[in-house]
Scaffold this active site. Structure first.
Site, PDB file in Angstrom:
ATOM      1  CB  SER A 268     -32.498 -70.304 -34.415  1.00 47.68           C
ATOM      2  OG  SER A 268     -31.566 -69.963 -33.410  1.00 47.68           O
ATOM      3  CD  GLU A 269     -28.252 -73.391 -38.898  1.00 47.43           C
ATOM      4  OE1 GLU A 269     -27.898 -74.372 -39.538  1.00 47.43           O
ATOM      5  OE2 GLU A 269     -28.027 -72.231 -39.254  1.00 47.43           O
ATOM      6  CG  ASN A 270     -28.201 -68.430 -33.192  1.00 49.25           C
ATOM      7  OD1 ASN A 270     -29.281 -68.790 -33.617  1.00 49.25           O
ATOM      8  ND2 ASN A 270     -27.872 -67.159 -33.117  1.00 49.25           N
ATOM      9  N   GLY A 271     -29.589 -71.646 -31.113  1.00 46.29           N
ATOM     10  CA  GLY A 271     -30.154 -72.026 -29.826  1.00 46.29           C
ATOM     11  C   GLY A 271     -31.294 -71.232 -29.264  1.00 46.29           C
TER      12      GLY A 271
ATOM     13  N   GLY B 284     -25.458 -76.125 -39.415  1.00 48.72           N
ATOM     14  CA  GLY B 284     -25.848 -77.044 -38.355  1.00 48.72           C
ATOM     15  C   GLY B 284     -26.532 -78.300 -38.852  1.00 48.72           C
TER      16      GLY B 284
END
Length: 502
Positions: free
Chosen positions: A355-358, A408
């Site tokens: 995901s965009e936050n890892g 992102g």
């Protein structure tokens, strides 16, 4: 010469007793920050008994670094306390996004206390978007990875850095409007800042400046009375960097524990970076609650839902996209249609979803009882407003009409040599307007970054270096003449043109 001699003696003494000297230094540094507003006595604990007390010295014009991603890890208790301070206005907030409606930072937009937001994503926050387009609030859009690094750089004492993200786009040229006029004309009152460009090893980079904060407000899972903190799952997001980059860091904790309760090896944020701790009393929010149907008690299988024509069309695109996912790939999926692709990955093929936050290792949507509110990518699948025949991508804003933010995406497409960028979209927009063009006329997310386009009508492969596009597959029942009429770009037809799997 007297003062320097004393300093030298102090250093020599410190060298003989390094542990004692360091302990006293840190003790002094920490105690000097433990003064409650209006209280002349130094506090032995960093615990504040109310959020209102903890934010009492925030002044108008302050810059606040606000942790969170979507509505996850947002310091809602502290934001609520700030919203009860009508005397505080003209605030600048730096955050990934600005909440949803009146949740998260959206509350301060509704109260009129925020005058500017530095963020990467607006998303579905319609009120925030309308305020920006009406000239009521300023927005500095910043690619998500760049935003994180600008904040981290401030804490590391780095004034600026160079990044390939945003080169060749409106981020570099400064053409993204920061503020529109309030007269409704759509005129730009404040323009973005043009970035310096330099070349390193044959590649172009733009310079970005560090982003400091007067205050950081973050949410953690556990904190002790010395301010040592542990995050839970996606609470971490930008928060650790923000805590290190603000003059004063205020933490709200789901649970406050006695000193010594936390295993030092599990501490994500050491207390030296934290000035105040309050108990969180705000409920955890979920932006979009999506669950799988509960299994049938008779068959143990989920009930099939009747699929409409739009769902069938979207699934056809996702099914074809899933064929691009090879065993062992690391894949980032954009919001929307790309997130359907994992449902069609062939048996025996294992991919790692990011995901965009890892977070790595996504699975299917949870059933209701399972809901918990708590540069090495092989493939990035994204949606788009427009794609050019050379592989230029535009997918984050329509000037003066709609602004979603690049999130992102700009980071993901900044390394097309290492990450294959695949676009999943319907072939034409509403009204039959072309989305695949010779050149994009919307602000670009990336230049010559797209390698493949998969639509409900066909598949195009793009040679980014030559700037040419080839039709390789047609959807069942679709003719090349139909594709030609609905495509505003030049392309060649592959001699091996085949039919997409339905």
């Amino acid at each position: 010469m007297t003062a320097p001699k004393r300093s030298l003696l102090a250093y020599r003494a410190a060298a003989r007793r390094p542990q004692l000297y360091l302990a006293r230094t840190l003790q002094h540094a920490a105690s000097s920050l433990q003064v409650a507003p209006g209280n002349k006595e130094r506090r032995q604990s960093k615990i504040f008994y109310s959020a209102d007390e903890a934010v009492a010295d925030i002044k108008s014009g302050s810059t606040i670094l606000s942790g969170g991603f979507g509505l996850c890890g947002v310091a809602d208790t502290l934001i609520g306390a700030i919203s009860r301070r009508p005397d505080v206005s003209g605030l600048t907030a730096a955050s990934n996004n600005a909440g949803l409606g009146e949740k998260g930072l959206g509350k301060l937009i509704h109260t009129g206390q925020l005058s500017k937001v530095v963020c990467s994503y607006i998303g579905t926050n319609k009120h925030f978007e309308s305020q920006y387009l009406a000239g009521k609030v300023s927005i500095e859009l910043c690619p998500q990875g760049t935003l994180a690094e600008r904040i981290r750089a401030a804490g590391a004492g780095i004034p600026a850095f160079f990044t390939p993200t945003g080169y060749g786009t409106a981020v570099e040229s400064g053409e993204l409007p920061v503020k529109y006029t309030e007269d409704g004309s759509g005129a730009i009152e404040v323009h973005g800042k043009r970035k310096e460009v330099r070349e390193f090893s044959g590649r172009n980079y733009i310079m970005e400046e560090a982003l400091h904060g007067d205050f950081a407000i973050i949410r953690v899972w556990k904190a002790d009375e010395y301010g040592n903190c542990i995050f839970r799952y996606t609470q971490h997001n930008f928060s650790g960097a923000m805590a290190r980059s603000a003059r004063v860091t205020i933490v709200e904790a789901d649970e406050i524990v006695p000193a010594g309760s936390l295993d030092p090896q599990h501490v994500h944020l050491p207390g030296i970076y934290v000035d105040r701790v309050v108990k969180s009393n705000a409920p955890k929010e979920i932006e979009f609650r999506t669950t799988s149907p509960a299994p049938s008690s008779a068959s143990g299988e989920s009930k099939d839902l009747q699929k409409d024509e739009d769902t069938v069309r979207r699934e056809r695109i996702a099914k074809r996209a899933a064929k691009e996912l090879k065993d062992g790939f690391y894949v980032n999926l954009g919001i929307g249609m790309p997130m359907l692709a994992p449902s069609f990955v062939p048996k025996g093929v294992k991919v790692h979803l990011q995901s965009e936050n890892g977070i790595l290792g996504f699975g299917p949507y949870p059933i209701e009882p399972m809901v918990d509110a708590g540069g090495h990518i092989d493939v990035a699948m994204l949606g788009a407003f427009q794609v050019s025949q050379a592989g230029d991508l535009a997918n984050f804003m329509i000037p003066r009409k709609m602004v979603k933010g690049m999130g992102g995406a700009m980071d993901l497409v900044s390394n097309p040599e290492g990450t294959k960028v695949i676009i999943l979209m319907e072939h034409v927009a509403k009204g039959g307007k072309h989305k695949i063009l010779k050149t994009c006329d919307l602000p670009l997310t990336g230049v010559r970054c797209v390698s493949q386009i998969i639509t409900d009508l066909c598949v195009f492969d793009i040679d980014r270096h030559s700037g040419t596009m080839t039709l390789t597959e047609l959807a069942p029942g679709v003719t090349e003449e139909e594709v030609r009429s609905k495509t505003g770009a030049d392309y060649t037809v592959s001699p091996h043109l085949k039919v997409m799997d339905s």
